[in-house]
Design an enzyme around this catalytic site. Structure first.
Site, mmCIF file in Angstrom:
data_model
loop_
_atom_site.group_PDB
_atom_site.id
_atom_site.type_symbol
_atom_site.label_atom_id
_atom_site.label_comp_id
_atom_site.label_asym_id
_atom_site.label_seq_id
_atom_site.Cartn_x
_atom_site.Cartn_y
_atom_site.Cartn_z
ATOM 1 N N SER A 10 0.845 -1.197 0.000
ATOM 2 C CA SER A 10 0.000 0.000 0.000
ATOM 3 C C SER A 10 0.874 1.238 0.000
ATOM 4 O O SER A 10 1.630 1.479 0.958
ATOM 5 C CB SER A 10 -0.897 0.019 1.238
ATOM 6 O OG SER A 10 -1.393 1.331 1.440
ATOM 7 N N HIS A 35 -0.983 -1.222 -4.295
ATOM 8 C CA HIS A 35 -2.306 -0.949 -3.729
ATOM 9 C C HIS A 35 -2.403 0.564 -3.526
ATOM 10 O O HIS A 35 -1.616 1.155 -2.775
ATOM 11 C CB HIS A 35 -2.443 -1.698 -2.398
ATOM 12 C CG HIS A 35 -3.787 -1.584 -1.772
ATOM 13 N ND1 HIS A 35 -4.860 -2.362 -2.144
ATOM 14 C CD2 HIS A 35 -4.234 -0.778 -0.772
ATOM 15 C CE1 HIS A 35 -5.912 -2.051 -1.401
ATOM 16 N NE2 HIS A 35 -5.562 -1.084 -0.565
ATOM 17 N N ASP A 37 -4.524 3.615 -2.332
ATOM 18 C CA ASP A 37 -5.644 3.938 -1.442
ATOM 19 C C ASP A 37 -6.215 5.314 -1.778
ATOM 20 O O ASP A 37 -5.562 6.334 -1.558
ATOM 21 C CB ASP A 37 -5.164 3.934 0.016
ATOM 22 C CG ASP A 37 -4.996 2.527 0.555
ATOM 23 O OD1 ASP A 37 -5.899 1.696 0.350
ATOM 24 O OD2 ASP A 37 -3.961 2.262 1.181
ATOM 25 N N MET A 39 -8.951 7.992 -0.885
ATOM 26 C CA MET A 39 -9.854 8.358 0.223
ATOM 27 C C MET A 39 -10.409 9.754 -0.018
ATOM 28 O O MET A 39 -9.670 10.662 -0.432
ATOM 29 C CB MET A 39 -9.095 8.354 1.543
ATOM 30 C CG MET A 39 -8.413 7.038 1.861
ATOM 31 S SD MET A 39 -7.711 7.064 3.517
ATOM 32 C CE MET A 39 -6.757 5.553 3.490
ATOM 33 N N HIS A 76 -8.054 1.028 -4.402
ATOM 34 C CA HIS A 76 -9.019 0.764 -3.332
ATOM 35 C C HIS A 76 -9.787 2.053 -3.096
ATOM 36 O O HIS A 76 -9.269 2.997 -2.505
ATOM 37 C CB HIS A 76 -8.247 0.305 -2.086
ATOM 38 C CG HIS A 76 -9.091 0.062 -0.883
ATOM 39 N ND1 HIS A 76 -8.543 -0.114 0.373
ATOM 40 C CD2 HIS A 76 -10.435 -0.040 -0.721
ATOM 41 C CE1 HIS A 76 -9.523 -0.310 1.244
ATOM 42 N NE2 HIS A 76 -10.678 -0.247 0.608
ATOM 43 N N MET A 78 -11.991 4.188 -1.406
ATOM 44 C CA MET A 78 -12.691 4.488 -0.139
ATOM 45 C C MET A 78 -13.403 5.823 -0.318
ATOM 46 O O MET A 78 -13.042 6.845 0.257
ATOM 47 C CB MET A 78 -11.675 4.510 1.011
ATOM 48 C CG MET A 78 -11.208 3.101 1.363
ATOM 49 S SD MET A 78 -9.759 3.073 2.422
ATOM 50 C CE MET A 78 -8.480 3.146 1.182
ATOM 51 N N MET A 171 -11.531 -6.129 4.728
ATOM 52 C CA MET A 171 -10.715 -5.194 5.523
ATOM 53 C C MET A 171 -10.417 -5.809 6.895
ATOM 54 O O MET A 171 -11.331 -6.287 7.587
ATOM 55 C CB MET A 171 -11.444 -3.867 5.713
ATOM 56 C CG MET A 171 -11.523 -3.003 4.473
ATOM 57 S SD MET A 171 -9.926 -2.602 3.737
ATOM 58 C CE MET A 171 -9.135 -1.633 5.035
ATOM 59 N N PHE A 177 -6.725 4.661 7.624
ATOM 60 C CA PHE A 177 -5.347 4.982 8.030
ATOM 61 C C PHE A 177 -4.460 3.750 7.964
ATOM 62 O O PHE A 177 -4.932 2.633 8.220
ATOM 63 C CB PHE A 177 -5.318 5.547 9.462
ATOM 64 C CG PHE A 177 -6.133 6.815 9.586
ATOM 65 C CD1 PHE A 177 -5.573 8.051 9.287
ATOM 66 C CD2 PHE A 177 -7.467 6.756 9.964
ATOM 67 C CE1 PHE A 177 -6.330 9.217 9.363
ATOM 68 C CE2 PHE A 177 -8.243 7.916 10.034
ATOM 69 C CZ PHE A 177 -7.670 9.148 9.735
ATOM 70 N N GLY A 178 -3.188 3.989 7.681
ATOM 71 C CA GLY A 178 -2.213 2.912 7.737
ATOM 72 C C GLY A 178 -1.720 2.714 9.162
ATOM 73 O O GLY A 178 -2.021 3.518 10.059
ATOM 74 N N GLY A 179 -0.996 1.644 9.386
ATOM 75 C CA GLY A 179 -0.336 1.424 10.673
ATOM 76 C C GLY A 179 -1.245 0.999 11.813
ATOM 77 O O GLY A 179 -0.855 1.100 12.980
ATOM 78 N N ASP A 205 -6.400 -6.524 3.993
ATOM 79 C CA ASP A 205 -5.769 -5.200 4.031
ATOM 80 C C ASP A 205 -5.902 -4.609 5.422
ATOM 81 O O ASP A 205 -7.012 -4.404 5.910
ATOM 82 C CB ASP A 205 -6.485 -4.305 2.999
ATOM 83 C CG ASP A 205 -5.956 -2.884 2.968
ATOM 84 O OD1 ASP A 205 -4.919 -2.604 3.601
ATOM 85 O OD2 ASP A 205 -6.588 -2.055 2.288
ATOM 86 N N GLY A 206 -4.743 -4.339 6.017
ATOM 87 C CA GLY A 206 -4.720 -3.682 7.322
ATOM 88 C C GLY A 206 -3.985 -4.513 8.347
ATOM 89 O O GLY A 206 -4.427 -5.605 8.714
ATOM 90 N N GLY A 207 -2.822 -4.008 8.750
ATOM 91 C CA GLY A 207 -2.071 -4.684 9.809
ATOM 92 C C GLY A 207 -1.359 -5.945 9.375
ATOM 93 O O GLY A 207 -0.933 -6.737 10.217
ATOM 94 N N GLY A 227 1.291 -2.075 4.037
ATOM 95 C CA GLY A 227 1.805 -0.718 3.891
ATOM 96 C C GLY A 227 3.016 -0.497 4.753
ATOM 97 O O GLY A 227 4.165 -0.564 4.286
ATOM 98 N N SER A 228 2.785 -0.291 6.057
ATOM 99 C CA SER A 228 3.913 0.028 6.936
ATOM 100 C C SER A 228 4.907 -1.126 7.021
ATOM 101 O O SER A 228 6.113 -0.887 7.156
ATOM 102 C CB SER A 228 3.406 0.436 8.324
ATOM 103 O OG SER A 228 2.344 -0.375 8.731
HETATM 104 O O1 LIG Z 1 -6.753 0.817 3.191
HETATM 105 C C1 LIG Z 1 -5.941 0.964 4.046
HETATM 106 C C2 LIG Z 1 -6.240 1.812 5.205
HETATM 107 O O2 LIG Z 1 -7.527 2.272 5.033
HETATM 108 C C3 LIG Z 1 -4.685 0.223 3.972
HETATM 109 O O3 LIG Z 1 -4.303 -0.079 2.660
HETATM 110 C C4 LIG Z 1 -3.523 0.654 4.791
HETATM 111 O O4 LIG Z 1 -2.756 1.604 4.103
HETATM 112 C C5 LIG Z 1 -2.669 -0.513 5.144
HETATM 113 O O5 LIG Z 1 -1.626 -0.073 5.917
HETATM 114 P P1 LIG Z 1 -0.887 -1.028 6.948
HETATM 115 O O6 LIG Z 1 -1.898 -1.451 7.963
HETATM 116 O O7 LIG Z 1 -0.388 -2.198 6.156
HETATM 117 O O8 LIG Z 1 0.196 -0.174 7.501
#
Ligand SMILES: O=C(CO)[C@@H](O)[C@H](O)COP(=O)(O)O
Length: 254
Positions: A10, A35, A37, A39, A76, A78, A171, A177-179, A205-207, A227-228
């Protein structure tokens, strides 16, 4: 057997001051897709970027040679009005347009019709998938943590191929948000989808990262957004290959 791993970093966690170079570097480090994002500050409480930025970064990454190929822009969306932006995103180089189920069905969010959009901005997910396919993109459908996986069966079971999405995104954080911390509570949705649809591309997606990939892979996810974990890593290429191996081992590809 589940489809092969697709690793989609991401770019929300990339250095925005060097976005083009970050994108090409990540592909060179082994990523399959990017990916992207999008928003709108309305569907989610954050703003990112729109078509002009996507058009610029597209010039740094070769278009995929085939559907699902390396360099796919997995957008993606959003955003509250997913139908409104389909043509614009196709024009700037989006390959896979993934809208949120919740936005597609929420008629309260349709405010100002866009001149290029079809007359009804709010539509049922089958019609929106068909519309995305007609524009020449792959179609994805995403659900937030509060949304039951059952709502997807109507579109996934459509008798018409053009109305069936190419990917489902589950999701594993609240979008915006990332992270954030990975929500393992979402994995039963992935398990259920994998059981019903052995060939489906299922994205999480996410974490996601080295500490959570095994759970996601065990559940049956094959498209991994990180992402992170990628952009914050000392060895991004190592993280990308670790994520890929975790998925492909479970899918019997290694
Ligand atoms: O869609 C999203 C957040 O809304 C994601 O794509 C995040 O950007 C993923 O980030 P990490 O959780 O991998 O840091």
């Amino acid at each position: 057997m589940a489809p092969k791993a697709i690793i989609a970093p991401s770019i929300l966690s990339a250095d925005f001051a060097n976005l083009g170079a970050e994108c090409s570097k990540t592909i060179a480090q082994g990523a399959d897709w990017l990916h992207v994002d999008i928003m709108d500050g309305h569907f989610v409480p954050n703003l990112t970027f729109g078509p002009p930025v996507v058009a610029k970064i597209r010039t740094h990454v070769d278009r995929p040679a085939a559907s699902y190929g390396k360099g796919t822009f997995d957008c993606h969306m959003m955003i509250a009005e997913p139908k409104k932006w389909v043509k614009e995103f196709k024009a700037v180089g989006c390959d896979l347009y993934c809208f949120h189920y919740e936005a597609a069905i929420d008629s309260s969010a349709a405010e100002s019709p866009h001149p290029d959009a079809a007359t009804d901005l709010k539509t049922n997910p089958r019609e929106l998938v068909r519309y995305i396919h007609e524009q020449g993109m792959l179609a994805g459908i995403a659900i937030k943590p509060a949304t039951s996986v059952d709502v997807l069966y109507d579109v996934l079971d459509s008798p018409h191929k053009a109305e069936r999405p190419d990917m489902v995104l589950v999701m594993t954080v609240e979008p915006g948000f990332g992270g954030q911390k990975f929500m393992a509570s979402e994995l039963p949705k992935v398990q259920e989808l994998r059981k019903r649809y052995p060939e489906l591309n299922i994205e999480v997606d996410g974490g996601l990262g080295p500490g959570t990939i095994d759970q996601a892979a065990d559940a049956g996810a094959n498209v991994i957004v990180a992402g992170s974990a990628v952009f914050g890593a000392k060895d991004p290429a190592g993280v990308i290959s670790l994520l890929r191996e975790a998925v492909d081992k479970r899918a019997g590809k290694l």
